[in-house]
Design an enzyme around this catalytic site. Structure first.
Site, PDB file in Angstrom:
ATOM      1  N   PHE A 230       0.845  -1.195   0.000  1.00 39.94           N
ATOM      2  CA  PHE A 230       0.000   0.000   0.000  1.00 39.94           C
ATOM      3  C   PHE A 230       0.885   1.252   0.000  1.00 39.94           C
ATOM      4  CE2 PHE A 230      -2.803   3.020   2.266  1.00 39.94           C
ATOM      5  CZ  PHE A 230      -3.988   2.853   1.572  1.00 39.94           C
TER       6      PHE A 230
ATOM      7  N   ASP B 141       1.763  -4.989   8.594  1.00 41.50           N
ATOM      8  CA  ASP B 141       0.563  -4.194   8.386  1.00 41.50           C
ATOM      9  C   ASP B 141      -0.605  -5.185   8.262  1.00 41.50           C
ATOM     10  OD1 ASP B 141      -1.576  -2.746   7.288  1.00 41.50           O
ATOM     11  OD2 ASP B 141      -0.216  -1.293   6.372  1.00 41.50           O
TER      12      ASP B 141
ATOM     13  N   TYR C 281     -11.320   0.718  10.589  1.00 42.96           N
ATOM     14  CA  TYR C 281     -12.500   1.126   9.798  1.00 42.96           C
ATOM     15  C   TYR C 281     -12.803   0.178   8.646  1.00 42.96           C
ATOM     16  CZ  TYR C 281      -8.813   3.430   7.008  1.00 42.96           C
ATOM     17  OH  TYR C 281      -7.688   3.700   6.288  1.00 42.96           O
ATOM     18  N   LYS C 282     -11.979  -0.868   8.481  1.00 42.69           N
ATOM     19  CA  LYS C 282     -12.248  -1.838   7.421  1.00 42.69           C
ATOM     20  C   LYS C 282     -13.147  -2.929   8.012  1.00 42.69           C
ATOM     21  CE  LYS C 282      -8.347  -0.347   4.730  1.00 42.69           C
ATOM     22  NZ  LYS C 282      -6.904  -0.331   4.556  1.00 42.69           N
TER      23      LYS C 282
ATOM     24  N   ARG D 258     -12.059  -4.534  -7.454  1.00 42.01           N
ATOM     25  CA  ARG D 258     -11.860  -5.269  -6.208  1.00 42.01           C
ATOM     26  C   ARG D 258     -13.193  -5.527  -5.514  1.00 42.01           C
ATOM     27  NH1 ARG D 258      -8.185  -2.789  -1.427  1.00 42.01           N
ATOM     28  NH2 ARG D 258     -10.083  -1.592  -1.168  1.00 42.01           N
TER      29      ARG D 258
HETATM   30  C1  LIG Z   1      -6.209   0.926   4.398  1.00 47.65           C
HETATM   31  C2  LIG Z   1      -4.749   0.756   4.554  1.00 47.65           C
HETATM   32  C3  LIG Z   1      -3.992   1.711   5.221  1.00 47.65           C
HETATM   33  C4  LIG Z   1      -4.651   2.979   5.656  1.00 47.65           C
HETATM   34  O1  LIG Z   1      -3.880   3.855   6.366  1.00 47.65           O
HETATM   35  P1  LIG Z   1      -4.565   5.161   6.962  1.00 47.65           P
HETATM   36  O2  LIG Z   1      -3.496   5.815   7.690  1.00 47.65           O
HETATM   37  O3  LIG Z   1      -5.723   4.717   7.802  1.00 47.65           O
HETATM   38  O4  LIG Z   1      -5.090   5.964   5.828  1.00 47.65           O
HETATM   39  C5  LIG Z   1      -2.635   1.451   5.414  1.00 47.65           C
HETATM   40  N1  LIG Z   1      -2.067   0.299   4.977  1.00 47.65           N
HETATM   41  C6  LIG Z   1      -2.787  -0.628   4.317  1.00 47.65           C
HETATM   42  C7  LIG Z   1      -2.137  -1.891   3.855  1.00 47.65           C
HETATM   43  C8  LIG Z   1      -4.135  -0.431   4.080  1.00 47.65           C
HETATM   44  O5  LIG Z   1      -4.845  -1.332   3.422  1.00 47.65           O
END
Ligand SMILES: *Cc1c(COP(=O)(O)O)cnc(C)c1O
Length: 415
Positions: free
Chosen positions: A133, A210, A235-236, A384
């Site tokens: 990401f 992560d 939030y996911k 997705r």
């Molecule tokens: C959704 C996601 C994030 C989100 O980071 P935020 O700081 O909440 O915006 C980070 N890493 C991964 C792998 C994600 O899927």
């Protein structure tokens, strides 16, 4: 809303799977989404629970509104670790005292990566992968620049995950930390968390995971797998709401040697001493920087209460069945339009979402949103399909994909 015509045998299969689903009743716990035929993006933003709408309003009236600042001493101060422990128990396979809630995933990645690098003095390499990401890649680059380190970028199969063998080939005693996602945000591929962690440890490096796309959908055993450090979203699949704070996990054995870089008063040993110098709090509290996001932790608490009525094994089982169902539909009904699968076929190597690819994915996703079918577009050509197990039914997936099939039929002018 018009009935969606789902082709057989997928209609009957979906109905039968929903009937046999032991978690089906939990769908009623979520607020209905008016005008939505299929929400296929619960892995990006989970749906709100009914109880959250009420509890949040009640909290504002009855707790914030009446207890006012006194409430900090009546529980608010401890919320980051109380909620952290509940995430650990219900979703992470981790004992209490190692998880804390606050900041965003991005900020926590920075804090823990910096702390990890400093805990390995004399080592000058970070290992990360090019398919992670953006925040992960950007934070790795930023920390490397700031601390004068080198990044060894792994290039895994875009439809897979970094393998322990690929990692071992890049590891040596110069490596301070390995930073990877457990479930890839694009392909949904699951990395071998235990084996990768072991490989990092074998050369004396730390592993930072992560867990954004695994928390609340894939079973985790952070303690048993000897994970050092991890961060993840709420939030996911934990339905914490837009911008809900993230969590950080720091194994108990590392807490007293680690120093994170954003040293603020709320992570100090005695916040209200207002002392001249920073003295980190013992244990996991030292990961906190500023004032805890109290309101932001309410929705995730409701979701954890719901999760506590079941367990991650049941959630994972439904998740695997949902992704298998979506893949079967794609293979049998969509492949003839040039739709390909960019996720692993083996259920044990796949997280809670499925990546389909089609050259017109961007336009298709825009059309689907108009019609109330909500997947996600991921460049350059990814569609997705996120299948949040507690809020998604098999019929919903079937209807969403049937609408996609209709759009593809129209686009390609044949059946
Ligand atoms: C959704 C996601 C994030 C989100 O980071 P935020 O700081 O909440 O915006 C980070 N890493 C991964 C792998 C994600 O899927």
């Amino acid at each position: 809303m018009a009935e969606i015509d789902v082709p057989e045998p997928f209609h009957s299969r979906a109905v039968a799977l929903d009937r046999a689903d032991r978690l089906a009743a939990l769908r009623d716990e979520f607020l209905p989404a008016e005008g939505v035929i299929a929400y296929l993006d619960g892995n990006s933003l989970g749906r709100p629970l009914r109880v959250t709408a009420e509890r949040t309003a009640a909290f504002i009236r009855e707790v914030w509104g009446t207890r006012l600042i006194r409430a900090w001493e009546e529980g608010w101060m401890d919320l980051p670790t109380v909620v952290g422990d509940r995430i650990a128990r219900h979703a992470l396979g981790a004992a209490a005292g190692q998880t804390v809630v606050g900041d965003s995933t991005t900020v926590l990645l920075y804090k823990l990566l910096r702390a990890a690098v400093e805990a390995r003095p004399g080592r000058d390499v970070i290992i990360a992968d090019t398919h992670n990401f953006p925040s992960d890649r950007f934070v790795v680059d930023a920390v490397a620049r700031e601390c004068g380190l080198e990044v060894r970028w792994l290039e895994p199969d875009p439809r897979g995950a970094v393998t322990p063998a690929e990692l071992r080939a890049a590891l040596d005693e110069r490596v301070a930390v390995v930073e990877l996602s457990h479930v890839a945000y694009r392909s949904g591929a699951i990395a071998d968390l235990a084996e990768v962690t072991r490989a990092a440890h074998a050369v004396g490096a730390l592993a930072l995971w992560d867990l954004c796309h695994s928390t609340g959908v894939v079973e985790l055993a952070l303690d048993d797998d000897a994970v050092d450090l991890a961060v993840g979203c709420t939030y996911k699949y934990l339905n914490g709401g837009p911008g809900a704070p993230a969590f950080a996990y720091v194994a108990a054995r590392l807490q007293d040697v680690l120093r994170q870089p954003i040293e603020g008063w709320m992570g100090a040993a005695d916040p209200f001493a207002m002392g001249p110098v920073y003295e980190p709090a013992p244990g996991i509290r030292r990961v906190i920087s500023g004032t805890p996001p109290v309101v932001g932790m309410l929705p995730v608490s409701d979701m954890l209460a719901l999760l506590s009525t079941t367990d991650m094994r049941a959630v994972r089982e439904k998740s695997s069945a949902l992704t298998a169902f979506a893949i079967a539909f794609a293979d049998e009904r969509l492949a003839r339009f040039g739709v390909t699968l960019a996720s692993p076929r083996e259920p044990e190597r796949r997280g809670g979402h499925v990546m389909l690819e089609h050259p017109a994915a961007a336009a298709l996703v825009a059309e689907l949103w108009e019609l109330g079918v909500i997947p996600d577009f991921r460049p350059p050509d990814g569609l997705r399909i996120g299948l949040s197990p507690l809020s998604t039914s098999f019929l919903e997936v079937a209807e969403g994909l049937a609408v996609l099939e209709r759009l593809l039929t129209r686009r390609h002018g044949h059946n």
